[in-house]
Design a protein around this motif. Structure first.
Motif, PDB file in Angstrom:
ATOM      1  N   MET A   1     -31.694  40.599  38.364  1.00  0.00           N
ATOM      2  CA  MET A   1     -32.995  40.047  38.640  1.00  0.00           C
ATOM      3  C   MET A   1     -34.067  41.083  38.274  1.00  0.00           C
ATOM      4  N   LYS A   2     -35.052  40.656  37.490  1.00  0.00           N
ATOM      5  CA  LYS A   2     -36.122  41.539  37.044  1.00  0.00           C
ATOM      6  C   LYS A   2     -37.254  41.513  38.058  1.00  0.00           C
ATOM      7  N   ARG A   3     -37.694  42.675  38.464  1.00  0.00           N
ATOM      8  CA  ARG A   3     -38.754  42.775  39.444  1.00  0.00           C
ATOM      9  C   ARG A   3     -40.077  43.097  38.745  1.00  0.00           C
ATOM     10  N   SER A   4     -41.111  42.369  39.082  1.00  0.00           N
ATOM     11  CA  SER A   4     -42.418  42.581  38.475  1.00  0.00           C
ATOM     12  C   SER A   4     -43.248  43.504  39.345  1.00  0.00           C
ATOM     13  N   LEU A   5     -43.917  44.448  38.723  1.00  0.00           N
ATOM     14  CA  LEU A   5     -44.781  45.365  39.455  1.00  0.00           C
ATOM     15  C   LEU A   5     -46.113  44.714  39.816  1.00  0.00           C
ATOM     16  N   TRP A   6     -46.519  43.724  39.055  1.00  0.00           N
ATOM     17  CA  TRP A   6     -47.804  43.071  39.260  1.00  0.00           C
ATOM     18  C   TRP A   6     -47.591  41.713  39.909  1.00  0.00           C
ATOM     19  N   PRO A   7     -48.315  41.435  40.972  1.00  0.00           N
ATOM     20  CA  PRO A   7     -48.169  40.120  41.601  1.00  0.00           C
ATOM     21  C   PRO A   7     -48.760  39.037  40.710  1.00  0.00           C
ATOM     22  N   THR A   8     -48.210  37.851  40.820  1.00  0.00           N
ATOM     23  CA  THR A   8     -48.769  36.738  40.048  1.00  0.00           C
ATOM     24  C   THR A   8     -50.074  36.312  40.691  1.00  0.00           C
ATOM     25  N   ARG A   9     -51.013  35.916  39.853  1.00  0.00           N
ATOM     26  CA  ARG A   9     -52.337  35.535  40.337  1.00  0.00           C
ATOM     27  C   ARG A   9     -52.679  34.155  39.818  1.00  0.00           C
ATOM     28  N   ASP A  10     -53.351  33.410  40.657  1.00  0.00           N
ATOM     29  CA  ASP A  10     -53.851  32.101  40.276  1.00  0.00           C
ATOM     30  C   ASP A  10     -55.192  32.304  39.578  1.00  0.00           C
ATOM     31  N   SER A  11     -55.309  31.845  38.329  1.00  0.00           N
ATOM     32  CA  SER A  11     -56.523  32.108  37.558  1.00  0.00           C
ATOM     33  C   SER A  11     -57.749  31.391  38.114  1.00  0.00           C
ATOM     34  N   VAL A  12     -57.567  30.339  38.858  1.00  0.00           N
ATOM     35  CA  VAL A  12     -58.714  29.631  39.427  1.00  0.00           C
ATOM     36  C   VAL A  12     -59.123  30.235  40.765  1.00  0.00           C
ATOM     37  N   ARG A  13     -58.156  30.526  41.610  1.00  0.00           N
ATOM     38  CA  ARG A  13     -58.450  31.009  42.952  1.00  0.00           C
ATOM     39  C   ARG A  13     -58.767  32.500  43.014  1.00  0.00           C
ATOM     40  N   ASP A  14     -58.128  33.325  42.193  1.00  0.00           N
ATOM     41  CA  ASP A  14     -58.244  34.771  42.314  1.00  0.00           C
ATOM     42  C   ASP A  14     -59.290  35.415  41.409  1.00  0.00           C
ATOM     43  N   TYR A  15     -59.953  34.639  40.563  1.00  0.00           N
ATOM     44  CA  TYR A  15     -60.952  35.181  39.652  1.00  0.00           C
ATOM     45  C   TYR A  15     -62.215  34.338  39.725  1.00  0.00           C
ATOM     46  N   PHE A  16     -63.319  34.907  39.261  1.00  0.00           N
ATOM     47  CA  PHE A  16     -64.554  34.142  39.156  1.00  0.00           C
ATOM     48  C   PHE A  16     -65.166  34.434  37.794  1.00  0.00           C
ATOM     49  N   PRO A  17     -65.861  33.458  37.217  1.00  0.00           N
ATOM     50  CA  PRO A  17     -66.398  33.665  35.868  1.00  0.00           C
ATOM     51  C   PRO A  17     -67.700  34.457  35.888  1.00  0.00           C
ATOM     52  N   LEU A  18     -67.797  35.424  35.010  1.00  0.00           N
ATOM     53  CA  LEU A  18     -69.035  36.167  34.791  1.00  0.00           C
ATOM     54  C   LEU A  18     -69.429  35.908  33.342  1.00  0.00           C
ATOM     55  N   PRO A  19     -70.529  35.201  33.114  1.00  0.00           N
ATOM     56  CA  PRO A  19     -70.885  34.871  31.730  1.00  0.00           C
ATOM     57  C   PRO A  19     -71.185  36.125  30.915  1.00  0.00           C
ATOM     58  N   LYS A  20     -70.653  36.156  29.702  1.00  0.00           N
ATOM     59  CA  LYS A  20     -70.847  37.354  28.862  1.00  0.00           C
ATOM     60  C   LYS A  20     -72.286  37.499  28.406  1.00  0.00           C
ATOM     61  N   GLU A  21     -73.071  36.416  28.437  1.00  0.00           N
ATOM     62  CA  GLU A  21     -74.475  36.478  28.034  1.00  0.00           C
ATOM     63  C   GLU A  21     -75.305  37.333  28.981  1.00  0.00           C
ATOM     64  N   ILE A  22     -74.789  37.618  30.171  1.00  0.00           N
ATOM     65  CA  ILE A  22     -75.532  38.394  31.163  1.00  0.00           C
ATOM     66  C   ILE A  22     -75.862  39.790  30.626  1.00  0.00           C
ATOM     67  N   PHE A  23     -75.024  40.286  29.706  1.00  0.00           N
ATOM     68  CA  PHE A  23     -75.231  41.625  29.171  1.00  0.00           C
ATOM     69  C   PHE A  23     -76.308  41.657  28.084  1.00  0.00           C
ATOM     70  N   SER A  24     -76.729  40.493  27.604  1.00  0.00           N
ATOM     71  CA  SER A  24     -77.777  40.463  26.572  1.00  0.00           C
ATOM     72  C   SER A  24     -79.174  40.335  27.176  1.00  0.00           C
ATOM     73  N   LEU A  25     -79.283  40.254  28.493  1.00  0.00           N
ATOM     74  CA  LEU A  25     -80.581  40.081  29.143  1.00  0.00           C
ATOM     75  C   LEU A  25     -81.263  41.395  29.493  1.00  0.00           C
ATOM     76  N   GLY A  26     -80.608  42.513  29.261  1.00  0.00           N
ATOM     77  CA  GLY A  26     -81.221  43.811  29.548  1.00  0.00           C
ATOM     78  C   GLY A  26     -81.303  44.122  31.029  1.00  0.00           C
ATOM     79  N   LEU A  27     -80.359  43.647  31.822  1.00  0.00           N
ATOM     80  CA  LEU A  27     -80.349  43.916  33.261  1.00  0.00           C
ATOM     81  C   LEU A  27     -79.827  45.317  33.533  1.00  0.00           C
ATOM     82  N   SER A  28     -80.244  45.877  34.663  1.00  0.00           N
ATOM     83  CA  SER A  28     -79.715  47.174  35.082  1.00  0.00           C
ATOM     84  C   SER A  28     -78.306  46.978  35.644  1.00  0.00           C
ATOM     85  N   ALA A  29     -77.593  48.077  35.808  1.00  0.00           N
ATOM     86  CA  ALA A  29     -76.239  48.010  36.359  1.00  0.00           C
ATOM     87  C   ALA A  29     -76.258  47.439  37.773  1.00  0.00           C
ATOM     88  N   ALA A  30     -77.263  47.788  38.566  1.00  0.00           N
ATOM     89  CA  ALA A  30     -77.364  47.276  39.933  1.00  0.00           C
ATOM     90  C   ALA A  30     -77.608  45.768  39.925  1.00  0.00           C
TER      91      ALA A  30
END
Length: 138
Positions: A1-30
């Motif tokens: 039996m192969k053991r995985s070091l990384w737990p499986t994650r549900d892509s809908v429940r465990d992540y949230f979308p951050l639009p990539k366009e946010i970086f083109s608006l010139g916002l500060s890191a904060a």
């Protein structure tokens, strides 16, 4: 039996979308960190959340006053809308609640940023034209 070091994650429940366009608006890191935290907290159906400034500050390691300043900046850029809420206590008194944050579609903020940039270009062109006119007339 192969053991995985990384737990499986549900892509809908465990992540949230951050639009990539946010970086083109010139916002500060904060501002990006605050926006990301609000996206993390939001209800995916209503696009709303209501964390306290102190809770946001603990998550992104900034003071509540700094959070307030950056929230106003995000509002000016069209990324957020904030509304005050009221809370009724058990004895019937009405008190101020947390702010209700509504995350706006990123496309509206991008369009607002493009319009601002075009307006700035028009103003710069008018200044240059006036400066050339003054220089050539005397």
């Amino acid at each position: 039996m192969k053991r995985s070091l990384w737990p499986t994650r549900d892509s809908v429940r465990d992540y949230f979308p951050l639009p990539k366009e946010i970086f083109s608006l010139g916002l500060s890191a904060a501002e990006i960190a605050i926006y990301a935290y609000l996206l993390f907290c939001e209800d995916r159906q209503t696009f709303q959340c209501w964390p306290r400034y102190r809770k946001i500050g603990e998550a992104v390691r900034l003071s509540p006053n700094t959070i307030c300043k950056h929230i106003r900046s995000l509002e000016e850029r069209g990324l957020l809308v904030t509304e005050p809420t009221m809370v009724t206590t058990k004895d019937g008194c009405k008190r101020n609640g947390n702010l209700l944050f509504t995350i706006q579609p990123i496309q509206a903020a991008l369009q607002q940023d493009y319009d601002r940039q075009l307006q700035q270009l028009d103003e710069d062109a008018a200044r240059r034209k006036y400066a050339n006119f003054i220089e050539n007339t005397g």
